[in-house]
Motif scaffolding. Structure first.
Motif, PDB file in Angstrom:
ATOM      1  N   GLY A   1      -1.788  12.154   1.191  1.00 26.87           N
ATOM      2  CA  GLY A   1      -0.887  12.591   0.129  1.00 26.87           C
ATOM      3  C   GLY A   1       0.446  13.060   0.665  1.00 26.87           C
TER       4      GLY A   1
ATOM      5  N   ASN B   1       3.753   1.525  -1.341  1.00 27.00           N
ATOM      6  CA  ASN B   1       4.578   1.604  -2.549  1.00 27.00           C
ATOM      7  C   ASN B   1       3.810   2.118  -3.761  1.00 27.00           C
ATOM      8  OD1 ASN B   1       6.855   0.616  -1.246  1.00 27.00           O
ATOM      9  ND2 ASN B   1       6.317  -1.515  -1.646  1.00 27.00           N
ATOM     10  N   GLY B   2       2.576   2.589  -3.538  1.00 29.12           N
ATOM     11  CA  GLY B   2       1.787   3.109  -4.646  1.00 29.12           C
ATOM     12  C   GLY B   2       2.179   4.531  -5.013  1.00 29.12           C
ATOM     13  N   ASP B   3       1.272   5.210  -5.720  1.00 32.42           N
ATOM     14  CA  ASP B   3       1.477   6.604  -6.129  1.00 32.42           C
ATOM     15  C   ASP B   3       1.734   7.452  -4.890  1.00 32.42           C
ATOM     16  OD1 ASP B   3       1.384   9.193  -7.036  1.00 32.42           O
ATOM     17  OD2 ASP B   3      -0.380   8.891  -8.297  1.00 32.42           O
ATOM     18  N   PRO B   4       2.909   8.089  -4.765  1.00 31.34           N
ATOM     19  CA  PRO B   4       3.249   8.829  -3.537  1.00 31.34           C
ATOM     20  C   PRO B   4       2.382  10.054  -3.293  1.00 31.34           C
ATOM     21  CG  PRO B   4       4.890   9.224  -5.236  1.00 31.34           C
ATOM     22  CD  PRO B   4       4.002   8.131  -5.760  1.00 31.34           C
ATOM     23  N   ALA B   5       1.606  10.501  -4.290  1.00 34.16           N
ATOM     24  CA  ALA B   5       0.785  11.704  -4.111  1.00 34.16           C
ATOM     25  C   ALA B   5      -0.708  11.386  -4.053  1.00 34.16           C
ATOM     26  CB  ALA B   5       1.059  12.695  -5.244  1.00 34.16           C
ATOM     27  N   ARG B   6      -1.074  10.130  -4.204  1.00 34.71           N
ATOM     28  CA  ARG B   6      -2.500   9.771  -4.271  1.00 34.71           C
ATOM     29  C   ARG B   6      -3.000   9.337  -2.893  1.00 34.71           C
ATOM     30  NH1 ARG B   6      -5.123   5.112  -8.200  1.00 34.71           N
ATOM     31  NH2 ARG B   6      -7.311   5.441  -7.583  1.00 34.71           N
TER      32      ARG B   6
ATOM     33  N   TRP C   1      -5.152   7.595   0.109  1.00 35.41           N
ATOM     34  CA  TRP C   1      -5.808   6.293   0.249  1.00 35.41           C
ATOM     35  C   TRP C   1      -6.170   6.057   1.710  1.00 35.41           C
ATOM     36  CZ3 TRP C   1      -2.945   3.554   3.685  1.00 35.41           C
ATOM     37  CH2 TRP C   1      -1.558   3.749   3.712  1.00 35.41           C
TER      38      TRP C   1
ATOM     39  N   ARG D   1       0.838  -1.207   0.000  1.00 34.31           N
ATOM     40  CA  ARG D   1       0.000   0.000   0.000  1.00 34.31           C
ATOM     41  C   ARG D   1       0.863   1.244   0.000  1.00 34.31           C
ATOM     42  NH1 ARG D   1      -3.990   2.190  -1.829  1.00 34.31           N
ATOM     43  NH2 ARG D   1      -6.039   2.138  -0.872  1.00 34.31           N
TER      44      ARG D   1
END
Length: 371
Positions: A70, A50-55, A57, A48
């Motif tokens: 974010g 390691n995903g988009d660092p700016a998105r 969740w 979790r």
């Protein structure tokens, strides 16, 4: 630059404890109560992060939820009573270290369960060094035991880099060799063993498949019953099959059908020495007439336990009476007057050599390796 973590992990061999200050108690409780010893749950939490660092969740667990806006990860208990804020990189490092600690603990438990072959009351370190955890079939029995676990249990002396074979399954990294040492209360080395480790990520089932392919092109050694040499997963190896279940040894590859089921052990060679080790071992073992028992046991010890590296010779020469060592092929007992070698994979095959003449054999073998 190393991150400063708000938690500290300790393992007593039974459980992993997480220590922290009151401000970060939600993080401690999340690790212990939500993730626990579930390696897959820890890995999913890592994924979790390691995903988009700016998105942003949000992830819900049984007792806590993680909210990422974010920038910061907020760890909150589901009742809303306590929370703490963490930089994603810090939480990721916490998960990495927690996974390592839990994985080592599980490996230790598995290793200790595997010690059912050991004599009652025998220390784990002694069982390891004397080979009690290595089943008499298909080597590399400790491939999934982290080196840190073995170091904690028995003391570990890695071999020099020049010892190590390379190229396992095309990864560019090979098996890792190490000596296990069992020490008495005074710190004297009494017993030892050579163990082989494989790098993380190697698939044991694929390795066994590679073994089957290797045996179709294997070469059986004329000087040692049941012994063969070949290449497994890109690494030169030696091994043994049960000679009692094979009609004729040595045999040609075309006759190997079904032999893979009779493989008892296999192990990597050390780095290529450029010397015909089989010939050197055979010649050195013929140096003395004072071998009580089958001479091929001595040949196997030189070829498969000493191999070609000076490190092995130095370990053996430093040994004193009372020392025992379990290597790839033989178990050695060193006494004042005699050296006894018992073959691990050929039941009942053992020999004894006068201690002084054994030293001469080692000298001759080393001379042949460097000539």
């Amino acid at each position: 630059m190393a991150l400063s973590l708000p938690v500290r992990f300790r393992s007593d061999g039974v459980r992993v404890a997480v220590e922290t200050d009151p401000l970060h108690a939600p993080l401690r409780d999340f690790l212990i109560n939500d993730l626990g010893e579930d390696l897959s749950a820890i890995a999913r939490a890592q994924g979790r992060l390691n995903g988009d660092p700016a998105r942003p969740w949000q992830e819900h667990y049984r007792y806590h939820r993680l909210d990422f806006d974010g920038t910061i990860v907020h760890v909150r208990d589901v009742a809303g009573w306590a929370s703490c804020d963490l930089d994603p990189a810090v939480l990721r490092q916490c998960l990495d270290e927690y996974l390592q600690e839990v994985g080592a603990l599980k490996s230790r438990r598995s290793l200790e369960r595997g010690l059912g072959q050991a004599r009652e009351g025998e220390p784990v370190a002694t069982s390891l060094a004397l080979g009690a955890v290595s089943p008499r079939t298909q080597g590399w029995g400790l491939i999934q035991t982290p080196r840190a676990v073995l170091e904690d249990l028995a003391g570990l002396t890695p071999h020099p880099d020049a010892c190590l074979p390379h190229g396992v399954l095309g990864t560019g990294s090979g098996a890792c060799w190490a000596d296990l040492a069992v020490l008495d209360e005074t710190g004297t080395r009494l017993r030892g063993g050579t163990k082989t480790f494989m790098p993380r990520g190697i698939d044991p089932e694929r390795l066994m498949g590679e073994l089957g392919n290797a045996l179709t092109q294997a070469r059986f050694l004329k000087s040692i019953p049941g012994a063969w040499s070949g290449v497994v997963a890109g690494v030169p190896v030696h091994g043994y099959v049960d000679p009692e279940t094979v009609l004729r040894l040595p045999c040609e590859p075309i006759e190997i059908g079904g032999v893979v089921r009779r493989v008892r052990v296999f192990f990597p060679e050390l780095a290529d020495s450029g010397v015909d080790l089989e010939s050197a071992a055979s010649a050195a073992s013929e140096l003395t007439a004072s071998v009580n028992g089958p001479r091929h046991v001595l040949t196997a010890f030189l070829l498969h336990d000493l191999q070609s590296h000076r490190h092995h010779l130095e370990v053996l020469r430093a040994a004193r009476p009372g020392w025992e060592h379990t290597g790839n092929a033989c178990h050695l007992r060193l006494d004042v007057q005699t050296v006894r070698l018992e073959h691990l994979w050929l039941p009942g095959h053992a020999c004894e050599i006068p201690t002084g003449e054994f030293g001469g054999i080692l000298y001759e073998y080393e001379r042949l390796l460097t000539s």
